[in-house]
Scaffold this motif. Structure first.
Motif, short mmCIF file in Angstrom:
data_model
loop_
_atom_site.label_atom_id
_atom_site.label_comp_id
_atom_site.label_asym_id
_atom_site.label_seq_id
_atom_site.Cartn_x
_atom_site.Cartn_y
_atom_site.Cartn_z
N GLN A 28 0.84 -1.21 0.00
CA GLN A 28 0.00 0.00 0.00
C GLN A 28 0.87 1.25 0.00
O GLN A 28 0.55 2.23 -0.68
N ALA A 29 1.98 1.20 0.73
CA ALA A 29 2.88 2.36 0.76
C ALA A 29 3.42 2.64 -0.62
O ALA A 29 3.52 3.81 -1.04
N SER A 30 3.78 1.57 -1.35
CA SER A 30 4.35 1.79 -2.68
C SER A 30 3.30 2.38 -3.62
O SER A 30 3.62 3.17 -4.52
N GLN A 31 2.02 2.01 -3.39
CA GLN A 31 0.95 2.60 -4.22
C GLN A 31 0.83 4.10 -3.94
O GLN A 31 0.75 4.93 -4.85
N LEU A 32 0.87 4.43 -2.66
CA LEU A 32 0.81 5.86 -2.29
C LEU A 32 2.01 6.61 -2.86
O LEU A 32 1.90 7.73 -3.36
N HIS A 33 3.17 5.93 -2.80
CA HIS A 33 4.40 6.49 -3.34
C HIS A 33 4.20 6.86 -4.81
O HIS A 33 4.53 7.96 -5.24
N ALA A 34 3.61 5.91 -5.57
CA ALA A 34 3.37 6.14 -6.99
C ALA A 34 2.45 7.34 -7.21
O ALA A 34 2.71 8.22 -8.04
N VAL A 35 1.38 7.38 -6.42
CA VAL A 35 0.41 8.47 -6.55
C VAL A 35 1.07 9.81 -6.25
O VAL A 35 0.91 10.79 -6.99
N LEU A 36 1.88 9.84 -5.17
CA LEU A 36 2.54 11.09 -4.79
C LEU A 36 3.52 11.53 -5.86
O LEU A 36 3.66 12.71 -6.17
N THR A 37 4.23 10.55 -6.44
CA THR A 37 5.23 10.88 -7.45
C THR A 37 4.56 11.44 -8.70
O THR A 37 4.95 12.50 -9.21
N THR A 38 3.51 10.76 -9.20
CA THR A 38 2.88 11.21 -10.44
C THR A 38 2.20 12.55 -10.26
O THR A 38 2.15 13.36 -11.18
N SER A 39 1.70 12.79 -9.04
CA SER A 39 1.02 14.07 -8.84
C SER A 39 2.00 15.18 -8.42
O SER A 39 1.58 16.30 -8.16
N GLY A 40 3.30 14.82 -8.30
CA GLY A 40 4.27 15.82 -7.91
C GLY A 40 4.24 16.18 -6.45
O GLY A 40 5.01 17.01 -5.98
N LYS A 41 3.37 15.54 -5.67
CA LYS A 41 3.21 15.89 -4.25
C LYS A 41 4.36 15.34 -3.40
O LYS A 41 4.43 15.63 -2.20
N ILE A 42 5.22 14.54 -4.02
CA ILE A 42 6.30 13.92 -3.24
C ILE A 42 7.24 14.99 -2.69
O ILE A 42 7.93 14.76 -1.70
N VAL A 43 7.27 16.16 -3.34
CA VAL A 43 8.14 17.23 -2.85
C VAL A 43 7.50 17.98 -1.69
O VAL A 43 8.11 18.84 -1.08
N HIS A 44 6.27 17.66 -1.38
CA HIS A 44 5.56 18.31 -0.29
C HIS A 44 5.98 17.65 1.03
O HIS A 44 5.62 16.49 1.29
N PRO A 45 6.76 18.32 1.88
CA PRO A 45 7.34 17.66 3.06
C PRO A 45 6.32 16.91 3.93
O PRO A 45 6.60 15.75 4.29
N PRO A 46 5.16 17.46 4.28
CA PRO A 46 4.26 16.68 5.13
C PRO A 46 3.81 15.38 4.47
O PRO A 46 3.74 14.33 5.12
N SER A 47 3.56 15.38 3.17
CA SER A 47 3.15 14.16 2.47
C SER A 47 4.28 13.14 2.47
O SER A 47 4.07 11.96 2.75
N ALA A 48 5.48 13.62 2.12
CA ALA A 48 6.62 12.72 2.09
C ALA A 48 6.87 12.13 3.47
O ALA A 48 7.12 10.93 3.63
#
Length: 755
Positions: A28-48
Motif C-alpha cells: 500500500q505504501a508503494s501505491q501511495l508512493h506512486a500516486v505522490l510521485t505522479t502528482s508531484g506531491k512527493i516534494v511536499h514535506p508533510p506528504s513525504a
DNA sequence: CTAGGGTTAG
C-alpha cells in the motif's frame, strides 16, 4: 486494490495535515508512493513525511529497509523528523549500527539539528546491534555536546540500556547517577542491566532503594538468580515480590518456574500452576513451555503431557520442543520420536533436542540420520547441533569427522563460542589427540570452568596425570573455582597416573578449601587409587566410612586390584557384592574366574563357570574396530570374514616374525586353556586388537596414526606387543578401551595401567 | 518511544 480505491478521495479520518490515507503494508505504501510521485506531491514535506513514517511502521524485511532508505534519499528536503524516521526504520529492521551511524553523519554534515528522538533511536540501534563500545561512547559524547541538559529520560533510558547490554555496567551506572530526574523506567533499566550482568547483589540494593518496585524490576532479579543457579534465592525473591503487593504477570511466573525446574520442587511447581489459574494469568506459548519443562524436570512427565495435550498441540513448535526434550532427558527417546514424527513444522531446536536425545542414549546412527534429515526441512545446523555431533564423534573416536566439524567452525559456518571450543577440546582428547586439543585450548578467547575441566579430564584419560595437575594449578591461579566435575577429572588424573600423595591432598582440599562434598564418583576415584597402589585395607576403610552405598564401579576397582595384589578373600567379598548389583555382567564372573585360576583354585574356578551357565550369562565377545576412509571395520578373535583376510594374515605373520626377531616372547601365562605353547601363541596373535592394527598398517598412509577402539580391556600381551609394534613400524598407535586411552609411541605407552 | 522471560549444547 482496496487501498487504491481511496486514492482520489482522501480519508476523512486522516490527520488534517496529511490528506492521504495511511498505508498498512509495504505494498500500500508503494501505491501511495506512486500516486505522490505522479502528482508531484512527493516534494511536499508533510506528504513525504507521512509516507516514510507509515512505511516505517510496516517494515519486516531487509529489502523493505532499503526501499525506505532509497525513498528517504530521494526526498528533496531532510528535516530532523525525516532523519529520525529513517533511524526508526533502521531500528525496526534491526539492520545493525552502520546505517544509523551514516545517517547521523549526513545529518551533521547537512547541518540538521539532532533532537532527543535522534539519540533515542541511535542508542537503541546500538543496543540491538551490540555496537562497539568505542562507537557507543562517541555517540554519547556527541549527545552530551548537542543536547540541552534537560534531555530527559527519552534519551537517557536507552543510553543506560545500551551500556548495560554491552556489559559496560560502570558507564551505565555513571549515566544513571548523573540523571537529574529518574523515572520508573530508568530505575528498572538500571536494575535489569545489573541483574543481566550477574551483579545480583548490586541489583538487589538498587531495587530496595528505588522509589517504586514494579513487576519488571522484580522479574529481572528473579531471572538473574535463576540464571546464576541460585534458584532458592530466585524463589525467595518471587515471594518477596508477592508480599510487597506486586502482582505477578506471565513473565515473572516464567522466571520463577525455571528456578523451580532447577530445584525439582514439584510442590512449588504445582502451587505456581495453581497461582496462574487463580490470578488469571494469560497462558501464552512461552508460559506453556515453562510449565511443561517444569513438570518434566520435576519428574511428573504425566502432568507435562497433560498440559501439552490440553494447550500445546497448536502450530507453534515450542511446546512440542519442551515435551520432546522432557522425554529425551528421561531416556524415553522413542516416545519423543513419535511426538517428533507428529509435528508439522519442526524447527532447529526440535532437531537438536532429538539428536541430543539419541546421542545420550547411545543411538548414534539415529542421531546421524536425523541430522541428515535437517536439510529436507531446509534447516541449517547451528552451534547446538555441532556441539552434539562433536560429542558423538568424541564417543565414537571418529577423528576425521570431528576434524571436518572443526573445519566448518574455522570456516565460520557456525559462530565460535565457549561451548563449541570446549566440545572440540573434548573431541580431540577422546580421539587421543592431546596436541590438537591443547592447540584449540590455547587459541580460545574465552574459557570457563567446563573448558578447564575438559582439558584436565582429557589429559587424565590420556595418561598425562602430572600435566593434568599442572593445568589444575593454572586454572586456580587464573581465578576459576573448581566444581565437583573438575574434581572428578583431577582425581581421575591421580588414579590413572598412580599419584597417591597428590590424590590424597586434592581429595582433602576439595572439601576444606572449596566446600565441595565428595560424591560417589569422587570416592570411586580414591578407592581406585588406593587399591591400585596396593593399599587395599585403606581402600576398604574408605568404602566402609563413606556416606553412601558402594556401587559397581567401586567394587569393580577393588576386584581388579585384588587380582594384581593376590587378595583372594577380599576378591570373593567384592565379587559377591558385584554379583548382587550386576548379576548379568559377565566381566565380574570372568574376573573372579581368572583370580581363582591365578591362585590355582580349580574347584572354585569351575564353580564360577557353572554359575555362569546356570544363570545364562554369556561372555561378550571382545572386538576391536578401526575406521579407514570413513568406514568402520570390526574384528573379533580369529576373524576371517574381512575381504582382506589374506593380506591381514600375511601382515600378522610379519608382525610375529619381527617381534620374535627382537626377542619378544608372547605372554602366555594368563591363558588357561590346556593347550601347548605354540597354540597359545597362535591364539594371542589372533586377538582382535592385533588384527585391527595389522589392517591399519596395510591400509592407512604411513604418516597417519592408527586408531583402534576395543569394547573390553586390552589384554596384557597385546599391550606389550603393541608397544613394540609402535617402535618397529615407527607408528603412533592409539587404542581406546573401556576405561582409558593407550597412546603408543616409540615403544612406550602413556597409560599406567597394569594387569 | 520504554524496562523483565522460556525450550536445545560442552
Amino acid at each position: 486494490m482496496l487501498f487504491l480505491s481511496c486514492e482520489r478521495r482522501p480519508c476523512q479520518c486522516a490527520m488534517p495535515a496529511s490528506p492521504w490515507p495511511t498505508p498498512r503494508s509495504v505494498r500500500q505504501a508503494s501505491q501511495l508512493h506512486a500516486v505522490l510521485t505522479t502528482s508531484g506531491k512527493i516534494v511536499h514535506p508533510p506528504s513525504a513525511g507521512h509516507l516514510l513514517s507509515s512505511l516505517t511502521n510496516c517494515l519486516s524485511a531487509p529489502l523493505h529497509l532499503s526501499y525506505a532508505l532509497s525513498l528517504f534519499d530521494r526526498l528533496p528536503l531532510h528535516s530532523t523528523f525525516l532523519f529520525d524516521t529513517a533511524l526508526r526504520a533502521c531500528l525496526r529492521a534491526s539492520a545493525g549500527a552502520d546505517h544509523p551511524v551514516l545517517l547521523f553523519r549526513r545529518m551533521r554534515r547537512g547541518g540538521v539539528r539532532a533532537d532527543a528522538f535522534t539519540f533515542h533511536f541511535l542508542f537503541r540501534c546500538c543496543s540491538l546491534a551490540r555496537a562497539r563500545a568505542g562507537l557507543c561512547r562517541m555517540l554519547h559524547a556527541a549527545c552530551l555536546r548537542t543536547m540541552l541538559p534537560s534531555a530527559g529520560t527519552l534519551v537517557t533510558n536507552p543510553l543506560i540500556h545500551m551500556y548495560a547490554v554491552l556489559g559496560l555496567t560502570d558507564d551505565a551506572r555513571r549515566a544513571f547517577d548523573e540523571m537529574p530526574v529518574k523515572d520508573a523506567v530508568a530505575w528498572t533499566t538500571m536494575i535489569g542491566g545489573l541483574a543481566k550482568m550477574g551483579l545480583l547483589d548490586e541489583a538487589r540494593r538498587l531495587l530496595v532503594q528505588a522509589p517504586e518496585r514494579n513487576v519488571v524490576s522484580w522479574t529481572s532479579l528473579i531471572a538473574g538468580y535463576s540464571r546464576a543457579g541460585r534458584a532458592a534465592e530466585a524463589v525467595n525473591c518471587f515471594n518477596s515480590m508477592l508480599s510487597d503487593g506486586v502482582a505477578p504477570d506471565e513473565v515473572a511466573v516464567i522466571g520463577v518456574l525455571s528456578a523451580c525446574s532447577q530445584l525439582k520442587d514439584l510442590d512449588l511447581g504445582r502451587s505456581l500452576h495453581f497461582l496462574i489459574g487463580e490470578k488469571r494469568i494469560k497462558m501464552s506459548d512461552n508460559l506453556v513451555v515453562a510449565l511443561i519443562d517444569m513438570y518434566a524436570k520435576c519428574g511428573d512427565i504425566a502432568c507435562a503431557q497433560g498440559i501439552f495435550d490440553a494447550v500445546g498441540r497448536g502450530q507453534k513448535p515450542q511446546p512440542w520442543n519442551a515435551i520432546i526434550d522432557g522425554y529425551c532427558k528421561l531416556g524415553h527417546v522413542d516416545i519423543a520420536r513419535s511426538l517428533f514424527d507428529q509435528m508439522d513444522t519442526p524447527d532447529v531446536i526440535t532437531f537438536n533436542s532429538m539428536i541430543t536425545g539419541y546421542i545420550h542414549s547411545g543411538r548414534l546412527r539415529d542421531a546421524l540420520l536425523l541430522f541428515m534429515q535437517m536439510r529436507r526441512h531446509s534447516l541449517r545446523a547451528d552451534n547446538f547441533t555441532v556441539v552434539s555431533l562433536l560429542t558423538a564423534c568424541a564417543s565414537l573416536g571418529a577423528l576425521p569427522q570431528g576434524r571436518a566439524l572443526h573445519a566448518s567452525i574455522e570456516q565460520r559456518l557456525v559462530e565460535d563460542d565457549v561451548y563449541l571450543a570446549t566440545a572440540l577440546v573434548d573431541m580431540y582428547m577422546k580421539c587421543g589427540r592431546v596436541d590438537e586439543a591443547t592447540i584449540v585450548f590455547q587459541r580460545m578467547g574465552e574459557r570457563d570452568v567446563h573448558t578447564w575441566s575438559a582439558m584436565i579430564a582429557g589429559l587424565a584419560f590420556n595418561g598425562m596425570g602430572k600435566v593434568a595437575l599442572e593445568y589444575f594449578c593454572q586454572m586456580k591461579r587464573n581465578g576459576f573455582q573448581p566444581n565437583s566435575v573438575t574434581y572428578i577429572a583431577v582425581l581421575t588424573a591421580c588414579s590413572h597416573s598412580c599419584l597417591l600423595n597428590e590424590g590424597r591432598l586434592h581429595f582433602k582440599e576439595m572439601r576444606s578449601s572449596h566446600g565441595i562434598h565428595p560424591q560417589i564418583e569422587h570416592y570411586g576415584c580414591m578407592v581406585d587409587l588406593l587399591a591400585r597402589s596396593g593399599l587395599l585395607d585403606e581402600a576398604m576403610d574408605l568404602v566402609q566410612t563413606m556416606p553412601m552405598q558402594p556401587n559397581a564401579v567401586i567394587w569393580g576397582s577393588i576386584l581388579s586390584a585384588c587380582r594384581v595384589h593376590k587378595k583372594i578373600d577380599l576378591a570373593r567379598h567384592a565379587a559377591e557384592h558385584l554379583l548382587k548389583l550386576e548379576p548379568d555382567e559377565d566381566a565380574v564372573y570372568v574376573q573372579l574366574y581368572n583370580i581363582y585360576i591365578d591362585s590355582r583354585k580349580w574347584v572354585d574356578a569351575s564353580r564360577i563357570r557353572m554359575l555362569m551357565e546356570e544363570r545364562g550369562v554369556k561372555k561378550t565377545a571382545g572386538y576391536s574396530s578401526i575406521t579407514v576412509a570413513g568406514q568402520v571395520h570390526k574384528f573379533v578373535v580369529n576373524d576371517q570374514s574381512h575381504p582382506w583376510t589374506f593380506e591381514i594374515i600375511t601382515m600378522m605373520e610379519e608382525i610375529a616374525h619381527r617381534l620374535k626377531s627382537v626377542g619378544y616372547s608372547p605372554i602366555t601365562s594368563k591363558i588357561t586353556v590346556d593347550v601347548d605353547e605354540e597354540e597359545k601363541e597362535q591364539a594371542l596373535l589372533a586377538h582382535s586388537e592385533k588384527m585391527a592394527i595389522a589392517f591399519g598398517l596395510i591400509s592407512l598412509p604411513p604418516n597417519l596414526p592408527i586408531h583402534i577402539m576395543k569394547n573390553l580391556r586390552v589384554c596384557e600381551d597385546c599391550h606389550s606387543a603393541i608397544k613394540l609394534i609402535s617402535k618397529l613400524w615407527k607408528r603412533e598407535i592409539i587404542v581406546r578401551d573401556r576405561s582409558r586411552f593407550h597412546h603408543f609411541r616409540d615403544g612406550t605407552c602413556s597409560c599406567n595401567d597394569f594387569w
